[in-house]
Design a protein around this motif. Structure first.
Motif, PDB file in Angstrom:
ATOM      1  N   SER A  34       1.020  -1.224  -0.164  1.00  0.00           N
ATOM      2  CA  SER A  34      -0.083  -0.039   0.005  1.00  0.00           C
ATOM      3  C   SER A  34       0.871   1.209  -0.029  1.00  0.00           C
ATOM      4  N   ASP A  67      -5.834  -0.987  -4.758  1.00  0.00           N
ATOM      5  CA  ASP A  67      -5.162  -1.599  -3.525  1.00  0.00           C
ATOM      6  C   ASP A  67      -6.017  -2.468  -2.889  1.00  0.00           C
ATOM      7  N   GLU A  68      -5.939  -3.801  -3.023  1.00  0.00           N
ATOM      8  CA  GLU A  68      -7.039  -4.819  -2.630  1.00  0.00           C
ATOM      9  C   GLU A  68      -8.317  -4.212  -2.709  1.00  0.00           C
TER      10      GLU A  68
END
Ligand SMILES: Nc1ncnc2c1ncn2[C@@H]1O[C@H](COP(=O)(O)OP(=O)(O)OP(=O)(O)O)[C@@H](O)[C@H]1O
Ligand SMILES: [Mg+2]
Length: 257
Positions: A51, A172-173
């Motif tokens: 991240s 991001d995820e």
């Protein structure tokens, strides 16, 4: 001419990124290049720095060292105007959607078109509807985020990013905050984007997804990329890579591998 350093055909290159936070080295000389239409996938244990790396690429957190290139030209935004310009070109999708709760779905998608791109409201609303159509949500345009499922919220966030016509999207995820039954609808949208030639950098724990879609997998640990390669190479059965060990550890939790 000296500042114009060519990077081949890379749409985006992060070169030698370093970042320390709270006195701790979080990123240590991390580099990545992504060509048009490629999907690079960052994987690795929690706390590896995935991240942080994505946020440095977008200058949500400025890197301490390293150079960002967009289409071969170094970019180092220092004032708001330059930051906005960068974020128009490099879109970002977060785990927790980051929608504006007080705006409707359509307004969430159109607001930056008006405020950042200077489009008139009518044109922005039309463009927003096109993007909502693309993620299958045009019929929910007038509701508020609180009335949507997590999967729908994430699809709105994707529509909002697409509306800006970015050259690259960082994800991001994007599915990790979703209930399992909602993961598929968001994955399907991302798969469609990949098929359509969108250039993307994705951090995920969804290994099967990474295996199916990644042009290259980059395995991060403790702020460094310690393995990189095509999925077939890093995940070959019987192989002895950190990536495969990580994959098997996750898969074992589901009784596979
Ligand atoms: N503001 C901060 N101050 C100090 N340390 C931080 C800060 N932000 C992140 N970190 C640390 O940086 C490291 C990397 O965090 P990061 O969130 O980038 O990891 P990640 O790979 O995305 O993990 P996950 O898979 O859990 O999302 C972690 O050890 C985290 O505690
Ligand atoms: Mg993370």
């Amino acid at each position: 001419m000296t500042t114009h350093i060519t990077s081949g055909s890379a749409v985006l290159e992060a070169r030698g990124f370093c970042k320390s936070l709270g006195g701790k080295r979080i990123l240590n000389d991390v580099s990545l290049r992504v060509n048009k239409g490629e999907m690079k996938v960052l994987i690795g244990p929690s706390g590896a720095g995935k991240s942080t790396f994505l946020q440095c690429i977008n200058y949500l957190i400025p890197p301490d060292e390293g150079v960002l290139f967009l289409n071969g030209t170094p970019v180092a935004p220092s004032v708001k105007r330059e930051l906005y310009a960068l974020r128009e070109r490099v879109g970002m999708i977060f785990q927790d959607f980051n929608l504006f709760d007080h705006l409707t779905v359509q307004e969430n998608v159109s607001i930056a078109l008006v405020k950042v791109k200077g489009m008139n409201r009518g044109a922005a609303a039309l463009r927003a509807m096109e993007e909502l159509e693309r993620v299958g949500l045009s019929r929910r345009a007038s509701v508020y985020p609180a009335q949507l499922s997590g999967g729908q919220k994430q699809r709105v966030a994707i529509a909002r990013a697409l509306a800006m016509d970015p050259e690259v999207i960082l994800l991001d995820e994007p599915t990790s905050a979703l209930d399992p039954e909602l993961v598929g609808e968001v994955s399907a949208v991302i798969r469609e984007l990949a098929r359509g030639g969108m250039t993307m950098i994705l951090a995920t724990h969804q290994m099967e997804f990474a295996r199916a879609l990644a042009t290259e997998i980059l395995f991060m640990d403790r702020g460094e990329i310690i393995e990189r390669g095509a999925p077939a190479e890093l995940l070959a059965s019987g192989g002895n890579t950190r990536t495969r060990a990580f994959f098997c550890k996750l898969a074992a939790e589901e009784g596979a591998c």
